[in-house]
Design a protein around this motif. Structure first.
Motif, PDB file in Angstrom:
ATOM      1  N   ARG A  62      26.811  46.207  73.116  1.00  0.00           N
ATOM      2  CA  ARG A  62      27.435  45.705  71.887  1.00  0.00           C
ATOM      3  C   ARG A  62      28.620  44.794  72.159  1.00  0.00           C
ATOM      4  O   ARG A  62      28.826  43.805  71.454  1.00  0.00           O
ATOM      5  CB  ARG A  62      27.889  46.875  71.006  1.00  0.00           C
ATOM      6  CG  ARG A  62      26.725  47.607  70.383  1.00  0.00           C
ATOM      7  CD  ARG A  62      27.148  48.842  69.656  1.00  0.00           C
ATOM      8  NE  ARG A  62      28.099  48.546  68.597  1.00  0.00           N
ATOM      9  CZ  ARG A  62      28.461  49.428  67.679  1.00  0.00           C
ATOM     10  NH1 ARG A  62      27.955  50.643  67.689  1.00  0.00           N
ATOM     11  NH2 ARG A  62      29.325  49.106  66.756  1.00  0.00           N
ATOM     12  N   ASP A  63      29.404  45.128  73.179  1.00  0.00           N
ATOM     13  CA  ASP A  63      30.596  44.326  73.466  1.00  0.00           C
ATOM     14  C   ASP A  63      30.250  42.948  74.016  1.00  0.00           C
ATOM     15  O   ASP A  63      31.100  42.055  74.052  1.00  0.00           O
ATOM     16  CB  ASP A  63      31.542  45.074  74.416  1.00  0.00           C
ATOM     17  CG  ASP A  63      30.877  45.454  75.719  1.00  0.00           C
ATOM     18  OD1 ASP A  63      29.632  45.583  75.749  1.00  0.00           O
ATOM     19  OD2 ASP A  63      31.597  45.625  76.721  1.00  0.00           O
ATOM     20  N   VAL A  67      21.094  42.478  74.405  1.00  0.00           N
ATOM     21  CA  VAL A  67      20.214  43.614  74.643  1.00  0.00           C
ATOM     22  C   VAL A  67      19.392  43.291  75.883  1.00  0.00           C
ATOM     23  O   VAL A  67      18.983  42.140  76.081  1.00  0.00           O
ATOM     24  CB  VAL A  67      19.303  43.912  73.418  1.00  0.00           C
ATOM     25  CG1 VAL A  67      18.283  42.809  73.183  1.00  0.00           C
ATOM     26  CG2 VAL A  67      18.610  45.262  73.580  1.00  0.00           C
ATOM     27  N   VAL A  68      19.211  44.298  76.724  1.00  0.00           N
ATOM     28  CA  VAL A  68      18.403  44.142  77.926  1.00  0.00           C
ATOM     29  C   VAL A  68      17.254  45.126  77.834  1.00  0.00           C
ATOM     30  O   VAL A  68      17.457  46.298  77.502  1.00  0.00           O
ATOM     31  CB  VAL A  68      19.222  44.409  79.206  1.00  0.00           C
ATOM     32  CG1 VAL A  68      18.338  44.335  80.442  1.00  0.00           C
ATOM     33  CG2 VAL A  68      20.375  43.415  79.312  1.00  0.00           C
ATOM     34  N   LEU A  93      20.391  50.057  67.967  1.00  0.00           N
ATOM     35  CA  LEU A  93      19.128  50.026  68.706  1.00  0.00           C
ATOM     36  C   LEU A  93      18.474  51.392  68.565  1.00  0.00           C
ATOM     37  O   LEU A  93      19.061  52.411  68.934  1.00  0.00           O
ATOM     38  CB  LEU A  93      19.384  49.722  70.182  1.00  0.00           C
ATOM     39  CG  LEU A  93      18.164  49.704  71.096  1.00  0.00           C
ATOM     40  CD1 LEU A  93      17.227  48.542  70.761  1.00  0.00           C
ATOM     41  CD2 LEU A  93      18.589  49.625  72.560  1.00  0.00           C
ATOM     42  N   GLN A  94      17.265  51.408  67.991  1.00  0.00           N
ATOM     43  CA  GLN A  94      16.484  52.649  67.869  1.00  0.00           C
ATOM     44  C   GLN A  94      15.264  52.490  68.750  1.00  0.00           C
ATOM     45  O   GLN A  94      14.369  51.708  68.421  1.00  0.00           O
ATOM     46  CB  GLN A  94      16.029  52.873  66.427  1.00  0.00           C
ATOM     47  CG  GLN A  94      17.023  53.616  65.581  1.00  0.00           C
ATOM     48  CD  GLN A  94      16.512  53.866  64.172  1.00  0.00           C
ATOM     49  OE1 GLN A  94      15.465  53.389  63.771  1.00  0.00           O
ATOM     50  NE2 GLN A  94      17.276  54.619  63.403  1.00  0.00           N
ATOM     51  N   GLY A  95      15.229  53.211  69.864  1.00  0.00           N
ATOM     52  CA  GLY A  95      14.131  53.008  70.809  1.00  0.00           C
ATOM     53  C   GLY A  95      14.228  51.612  71.374  1.00  0.00           C
ATOM     54  O   GLY A  95      15.179  51.297  72.077  1.00  0.00           O
ATOM     55  N   THR A  96      13.260  50.767  71.040  1.00  0.00           N
ATOM     56  CA  THR A  96      13.333  49.363  71.453  1.00  0.00           C
ATOM     57  C   THR A  96      13.375  48.441  70.225  1.00  0.00           C
ATOM     58  O   THR A  96      13.024  47.275  70.313  1.00  0.00           O
ATOM     59  CB  THR A  96      12.145  48.985  72.358  1.00  0.00           C
ATOM     60  OG1 THR A  96      10.925  49.275  71.676  1.00  0.00           O
ATOM     61  CG2 THR A  96      12.190  49.734  73.684  1.00  0.00           C
ATOM     62  N   ARG A 106      14.796  43.498  61.532  1.00  0.00           N
ATOM     63  CA  ARG A 106      14.534  44.262  62.755  1.00  0.00           C
ATOM     64  C   ARG A 106      13.857  43.357  63.771  1.00  0.00           C
ATOM     65  O   ARG A 106      13.034  42.510  63.401  1.00  0.00           O
ATOM     66  CB  ARG A 106      13.643  45.474  62.454  1.00  0.00           C
ATOM     67  CG  ARG A 106      14.364  46.494  61.585  1.00  0.00           C
ATOM     68  CD  ARG A 106      13.488  47.679  61.244  1.00  0.00           C
ATOM     69  NE  ARG A 106      14.227  48.586  60.380  1.00  0.00           N
ATOM     70  CZ  ARG A 106      14.319  49.900  60.560  1.00  0.00           C
ATOM     71  NH1 ARG A 106      13.678  50.477  61.563  1.00  0.00           N
ATOM     72  NH2 ARG A 106      15.037  50.642  59.743  1.00  0.00           N
ATOM     73  N   PHE A 107      14.202  43.601  65.042  1.00  0.00           N
ATOM     74  CA  PHE A 107      13.673  42.788  66.140  1.00  0.00           C
ATOM     75  C   PHE A 107      13.190  43.721  67.251  1.00  0.00           C
ATOM     76  O   PHE A 107      13.748  44.793  67.469  1.00  0.00           O
ATOM     77  CB  PHE A 107      14.766  41.891  66.723  1.00  0.00           C
ATOM     78  CG  PHE A 107      15.360  40.914  65.737  1.00  0.00           C
ATOM     79  CD1 PHE A 107      14.887  39.618  65.634  1.00  0.00           C
ATOM     80  CD2 PHE A 107      16.425  41.299  64.917  1.00  0.00           C
ATOM     81  CE1 PHE A 107      15.449  38.717  64.732  1.00  0.00           C
ATOM     82  CE2 PHE A 107      16.993  40.404  64.019  1.00  0.00           C
ATOM     83  CZ  PHE A 107      16.495  39.108  63.926  1.00  0.00           C
ATOM     84  N   ASP A 108      12.155  43.247  67.956  1.00  0.00           N
ATOM     85  CA  ASP A 108      11.645  43.969  69.122  1.00  0.00           C
ATOM     86  C   ASP A 108      12.505  43.579  70.325  1.00  0.00           C
ATOM     87  O   ASP A 108      12.543  42.400  70.713  1.00  0.00           O
ATOM     88  CB  ASP A 108      10.183  43.583  69.342  1.00  0.00           C
ATOM     89  CG  ASP A 108       9.537  44.357  70.474  1.00  0.00           C
ATOM     90  OD1 ASP A 108      10.262  44.868  71.367  1.00  0.00           O
ATOM     91  OD2 ASP A 108       8.304  44.456  70.480  1.00  0.00           O
ATOM     92  N   ALA A 109      13.179  44.554  70.926  1.00  0.00           N
ATOM     93  CA  ALA A 109      14.070  44.275  72.057  1.00  0.00           C
ATOM     94  C   ALA A 109      13.300  43.867  73.310  1.00  0.00           C
ATOM     95  O   ALA A 109      13.878  43.314  74.237  1.00  0.00           O
ATOM     96  CB  ALA A 109      14.936  45.498  72.362  1.00  0.00           C
TER      97      ALA A 109
END
Ligand code: FES
Length: 141
Positions: A62-63, A67-68, A93-96, A106-109
């Motif tokens: 977050r800082d 996202v990785v 982030l929930q799961g991925t 919502r986005f797929d990480a």
């Protein structure tokens, strides 16, 4: 008798009156108190040990507004977590799945793709690599 303003002058004035409004979108979504809320890395940054992101998983920094994720083979991918809808920093982030706090996109990480509107554009991918057991992300990584 004074001349009337030409049509072209009226058009220019109308355009000038509208222009400042267009800049309010992302600012209106800015996170409270977040000085660097809309910043993503502009140079390579060390996000810590590779073990922080499991195969098939994802981690939200977050800082750093990053996202990785890591696929089943262990390959790393990184995305900016500045929402492509209105510029809010994504903070969940929930799961991925990344969830934007502003309007619920919502986005797929793992891919950066949108999985729920209102956003329609995928997240911006950032260069990512592992070096000496560390995760390095950002332009030039
Ligand atoms: Fe609107 Fe993210 S800024 S959903």
């Amino acid at each position: 008798m004074p001349a009337r303003p030409s049509a072209s002058r009226r058009t220019v004035l109308r355009g000038a009156a509208v222009a400042p409004v267009a800049g309010l979108g992302p600012a209106a979504c800015a996170a409270p108190g977040g000085a660097a809320a809309d910043a993503t890395p502009t140079a390579p940054v060390d996000l810590g040990g590779e073990s922080g992101v499991a195969k098939g998983g994802a981690k939200l920094y977050r800082d750093r507004n990053v996202v990785v994720s890591r696929d089943a083979s262990g390959a790393l991918k990184a995305f900016s977590t500045i929402c492509t809808h209105g510029g809010c920093p994504i903070n969940k982030l929930q799961g991925t799945t990344l969830i934007c706090p502003c309007h619920g996109s919502r986005f797929d990480a793992a891919t950066g793709e949108v999985v729920q509107t209102p956003a329609t554009e995928p997240l911006n991918e950032l260069p990512a690599r592992a070096a000496k057991g560390r995760i390095i992300v950002g332009p030039g990584a």
